[in-house]
Design an enzyme around this catalytic site. Structure first.
Site, PDB file in Angstrom:
ATOM      1  N   CYS A  56       0.881  -1.172   0.000  1.00  0.00           N
ATOM      2  CA  CYS A  56       0.000   0.000   0.000  1.00  0.00           C
ATOM      3  C   CYS A  56       0.915   1.217   0.000  1.00  0.00           C
ATOM      4  O   CYS A  56       2.099   1.090  -0.316  1.00  0.00           O
ATOM      5  CB  CYS A  56      -0.979  -0.024   1.179  1.00  0.00           C
ATOM      6  SG  CYS A  56      -0.218   0.042   2.806  1.00  0.00           S
TER       7      CYS A  56
HETATM    8  C1  RB5 Z   1      -3.811   5.263   0.824  1.00  0.00           C
HETATM    9  O1  RB5 Z   1      -3.937   6.597   0.643  1.00  0.00           O
HETATM   10  C2  RB5 Z   1      -2.952   4.899   1.999  1.00  0.00           C
HETATM   11  O2  RB5 Z   1      -3.561   5.305   3.170  1.00  0.00           O
HETATM   12  C3  RB5 Z   1      -2.707   3.426   1.992  1.00  0.00           C
HETATM   13  O3  RB5 Z   1      -2.208   3.050   0.749  1.00  0.00           O
HETATM   14  C4  RB5 Z   1      -1.709   2.905   2.979  1.00  0.00           C
HETATM   15  O4  RB5 Z   1      -0.580   3.702   3.031  1.00  0.00           O
HETATM   16  C5  RB5 Z   1      -2.198   2.596   4.314  1.00  0.00           C
HETATM   17  O5  RB5 Z   1      -1.444   2.151   5.186  1.00  0.00           O
END
Ligand code: RB5
Length: 152
Positions: free
Chosen positions: A66
């Site tokens: 993420c």
């Molecule tokens: C997305 O904006 C972000 O919050 C997600 O990809 C991640 O970093 C969450 O931990």
């Protein structure tokens, strides 16, 4: 070796690059999405299916991405049998497997660039659990905790 990979929008570009590199290196890759860049999609929707596939042995290892890698790691570790960690350094990429039998490596697509990520992925995939008694003993305690929490 079949590798599962998943990412939300924050990890989408890195997932595309890593999936391509994995295939070029001869790995079989199962892609759990996202299959297109959708700003505002949610990492559990992709990471949880990946984590379940790792827990069931449908893929040997998982890569969960993420933006920071944090959310992916939190979500993956909710699935029993998954041992996920957010990795940014080479030592942890192999020692996490050797000592702790890490089976999902999490990366931050907004934190770790492609070149370092690919190095970390290769280090992770080439590492094997050592199985020493002390490592197995610690993992048995973690598994016992997991079982108790599921039953409580
Ligand atoms: C997305 O904006 C972000 O919050 C997600 O990809 C991640 O970093 C969450 O931990």
């Amino acid at each position: 070796m079949r590798i599962g990979i998943a990412a939300d929008h924050g990890g989408f570009d890195l997932k595309v690059q890593l999936a391509s590199a994995l295939k070029a290196a001869g790995y079989e890759v199962t892609d759990f999405g996202a299959y297109e860049l959708v700003t505002g999609d949610d990492y559990p929707d992709f990471v949880v299916p990946l984590a379940r596939a790792v827990a069931k042995g449908e893929v040997s290892r998982g890569l969960a991405i993420c933006g920071s890698g944090v959310g992916a790691c939190v979500a993956a570790n909710k699935v029993p049998g998954v041992r996920a960690a957010l990795i940014t350094d080479s030592f942890s990429a192999h020692q996490g497997v050797e000592d702790d039998d890490m089976n999902v490596m999490c990366l931050g697509g907004r934190v770790t660039g492609y070149a370092l990520s690919w190095d970390l992925v290769q280090t992770f995939l080439n590492a094997r659990f050592k199985g020493d008694e002390r490592f197995s003993r610690r993992l048995a305690k973690v598994a016992e905790l997991e079982n108790k929490e599921i039953r409580s």
